[in-house]
Structure formats: C-alpha cells, structure tokens
Motif scaffolding. Structure first.
Motif, short mmCIF file in Angstrom:
data_model
loop_
_atom_site.label_atom_id
_atom_site.label_comp_id
_atom_site.label_asym_id
_atom_site.label_seq_id
_atom_site.Cartn_x
_atom_site.Cartn_y
_atom_site.Cartn_z
N MET A 168 0.83 -1.18 0.00
CA MET A 168 0.00 0.00 0.00
C MET A 168 0.89 1.25 0.00
O MET A 168 1.81 1.36 0.79
N ALA A 169 0.59 2.16 -0.90
CA ALA A 169 1.40 3.38 -1.02
C ALA A 169 1.12 4.30 0.16
O ALA A 169 -0.01 4.43 0.62
N LYS A 170 2.19 4.90 0.65
CA LYS A 170 2.06 5.84 1.76
C LYS A 170 1.40 7.12 1.25
O LYS A 170 1.75 7.63 0.19
N ARG A 171 0.44 7.62 2.00
CA ARG A 171 -0.22 8.87 1.61
C ARG A 171 0.73 10.03 1.82
O ARG A 171 1.49 10.06 2.78
N ARG A 172 0.64 10.98 0.90
CA ARG A 172 1.47 12.18 1.02
C ARG A 172 0.85 13.12 2.05
O ARG A 172 -0.36 13.24 2.12
N PRO A 173 1.69 13.80 2.82
CA PRO A 173 1.15 14.78 3.77
C PRO A 173 0.45 15.92 3.04
O PRO A 173 0.81 16.25 1.90
N THR A 174 -0.54 16.49 3.68
CA THR A 174 -1.18 17.69 3.15
C THR A 174 -0.89 18.85 4.11
O THR A 174 -0.76 18.65 5.32
N PHE A 175 -0.79 20.04 3.55
CA PHE A 175 -0.42 21.23 4.30
C PHE A 175 -1.45 22.31 4.06
O PHE A 175 -1.82 22.58 2.92
N LYS A 176 -1.91 22.93 5.14
CA LYS A 176 -2.87 24.02 5.02
C LYS A 176 -2.47 25.13 5.98
O LYS A 176 -2.28 24.89 7.17
N LEU A 177 -2.31 26.33 5.43
CA LEU A 177 -2.03 27.50 6.26
C LEU A 177 -3.32 27.82 7.00
O LEU A 177 -4.30 28.23 6.41
N TYR A 178 -3.31 27.54 8.28
CA TYR A 178 -4.52 27.57 9.11
C TYR A 178 -4.84 28.97 9.59
O TYR A 178 -5.97 29.40 9.57
N SER A 179 -3.83 29.68 10.06
CA SER A 179 -4.02 31.05 10.53
C SER A 179 -2.69 31.78 10.46
O SER A 179 -1.63 31.16 10.43
N TYR A 180 -2.78 33.10 10.43
CA TYR A 180 -1.56 33.92 10.40
C TYR A 180 -1.89 35.28 10.99
O TYR A 180 -3.03 35.72 10.95
N GLY A 181 -0.88 35.91 11.56
CA GLY A 181 -1.06 37.26 12.09
C GLY A 181 -0.44 37.41 13.45
O GLY A 181 0.64 36.89 13.72
N GLU A 182 -1.17 38.14 14.31
CA GLU A 182 -0.69 38.38 15.67
C GLU A 182 -1.31 37.34 16.61
O GLU A 182 -2.49 37.03 16.52
N TYR A 183 -0.48 36.81 17.50
CA TYR A 183 -0.89 35.74 18.41
C TYR A 183 -0.68 36.14 19.86
O TYR A 183 0.07 37.07 20.15
N SER A 184 -1.32 35.38 20.74
CA SER A 184 -1.07 35.52 22.18
C SER A 184 0.37 35.08 22.45
O SER A 184 0.99 34.40 21.63
N LYS A 185 0.88 35.45 23.62
CA LYS A 185 2.24 35.06 24.01
C LYS A 185 2.38 33.55 23.93
O LYS A 185 1.53 32.81 24.41
N TRP A 186 3.47 33.09 23.31
CA TRP A 186 3.67 31.66 23.10
C TRP A 186 4.61 31.10 24.16
O TRP A 186 5.71 31.62 24.36
N ASP A 187 4.17 30.03 24.81
CA ASP A 187 5.02 29.31 25.76
C ASP A 187 5.73 28.21 24.98
O ASP A 187 5.12 27.20 24.62
N ARG A 188 7.02 28.41 24.70
CA ARG A 188 7.77 27.47 23.88
C ARG A 188 7.91 26.09 24.51
O ARG A 188 8.22 25.12 23.85
N GLU A 189 7.67 26.00 25.81
CA GLU A 189 7.75 24.71 26.51
C GLU A 189 6.44 23.92 26.38
O GLU A 189 6.40 22.72 26.64
N SER A 190 5.39 24.59 26.00
CA SER A 190 4.06 23.98 25.95
C SER A 190 3.82 23.33 24.58
O SER A 190 4.37 23.77 23.57
N LYS A 191 2.99 22.30 24.55
CA LYS A 191 2.59 21.69 23.28
C LYS A 191 1.54 22.54 22.58
O LYS A 191 1.32 22.43 21.38
N ASP A 192 0.87 23.41 23.35
CA ASP A 192 -0.20 24.23 22.79
C ASP A 192 0.39 25.37 21.96
O ASP A 192 1.34 26.01 22.35
N ILE A 193 -0.23 25.58 20.79
CA ILE A 193 0.19 26.72 19.97
C ILE A 193 -0.51 27.96 20.49
O ILE A 193 -1.54 27.87 21.16
N PRO A 194 0.04 29.14 20.21
CA PRO A 194 -0.59 30.37 20.71
C PRO A 194 -1.95 30.59 20.03
O PRO A 194 -2.23 30.03 18.96
N LYS A 195 -2.76 31.41 20.63
CA LYS A 195 -4.09 31.73 20.10
C LYS A 195 -4.00 32.94 19.16
O LYS A 195 -3.32 33.92 19.46
N ILE A 196 -4.72 32.84 18.03
CA ILE A 196 -4.74 33.96 17.09
C ILE A 196 -5.50 35.13 17.71
O ILE A 196 -6.57 34.95 18.28
N LEU A 197 -4.91 36.32 17.62
CA LEU A 197 -5.56 37.53 18.11
C LEU A 197 -6.10 38.36 16.95
O LEU A 197 -7.13 39.00 17.06
#
Length: 127
Positions: free
Chosen positions: A1-30
C-alpha cells in the motif's frame, strides 16, 4: 500500500497571544493580519496544519530586517527543522519582538518547505 502524502494548510496567520515554547499548545490567534503594530513582546507568525505527515520533517526559515547580535555581527536568517510528531499536527512558525524595537521594524518573511517544496509562505510588515 502506497504511503499517503502529507497535506499542508495554512490555518491562521497574524498576531498571536504570548507563546510558551515549553508547551505543546500553539498560541491563540488575536488578529488575522500581515501588518503588525510592533511592540516589545508582540508575537506574530502562522500556523500550518499538517495531515498524514507523522515521521516526516519540514524545514523553515525566517528572513528578518538587518539587525546585529551582541557582538555587532549581522544576524543571518533564522533556520531550522521541525519533526512532525502526529498525523494531525499543528506547526507554529513565528517570532516575538524584543529590544531594541527599532531594528526589528520592516519586512519579515516566513517560509516552510517540505522536501524542497514551499508549503507555506507569508510576509509580515512590522510597523
């Protein structure tokens, strides 16, 4: 069975809340924008949603206005790679503005590649 290719979608962009680089959570879009009213601590960038990419990696680069490090050397673009840990993965690429503000103003170009092909690209203007 052929491996499926990854798909990429630009989900959001702009200004975000402060990002905690130690956290798994991405910052929230503002604010969806490419024009950032720059202040010390402002977080900006984009979130790329990657499906079916577990075990793969993406490469990234952040081109920034010319500024120098503590020794007075011009800083090259920030580059790196990110391993995709799950088949439903969110990758945040961005930066946070630091002192001095003046040399961070201008054009910031963020790019992500998968196997040499651009999968996400945004230009932000810090004002």
């Amino acid at each position: 069975m052929a491996k499926r290719r990854p798909t990429f979608k630009l989900y959001s962009y702009g200004e975000y809340s402060k990002w905690d680089r130690e956290s798994k959570d991405i910052p929230k879009i503002l604010d969806f924008t490419t024009e950032i009213n720059a202040e010390i601590g402002t977080e900006f960038g984009y979130v790329l949603h990657i499906k079916n990419g577990k075990g793969e990696k993406v490469d990234f680069q952040i081109d920034h206005p010319p500024f120098t490090d503590d020794e007075g050397n011009l800083r090259p673009p920030f580059t790196g790679e990110q391993f995709i840990r799950t088949n439903d993965y969110e990758f945040y690429l961005g930066d946070c503005i630091w002192e001095p503000l003046e040399d961070k103003l201008g054009k910031w170009e963020l790019t992500t590649w998968y196997k040499g092909k651009v999968v996400a690209h945004k230009i932000f203007t810090l004002m």
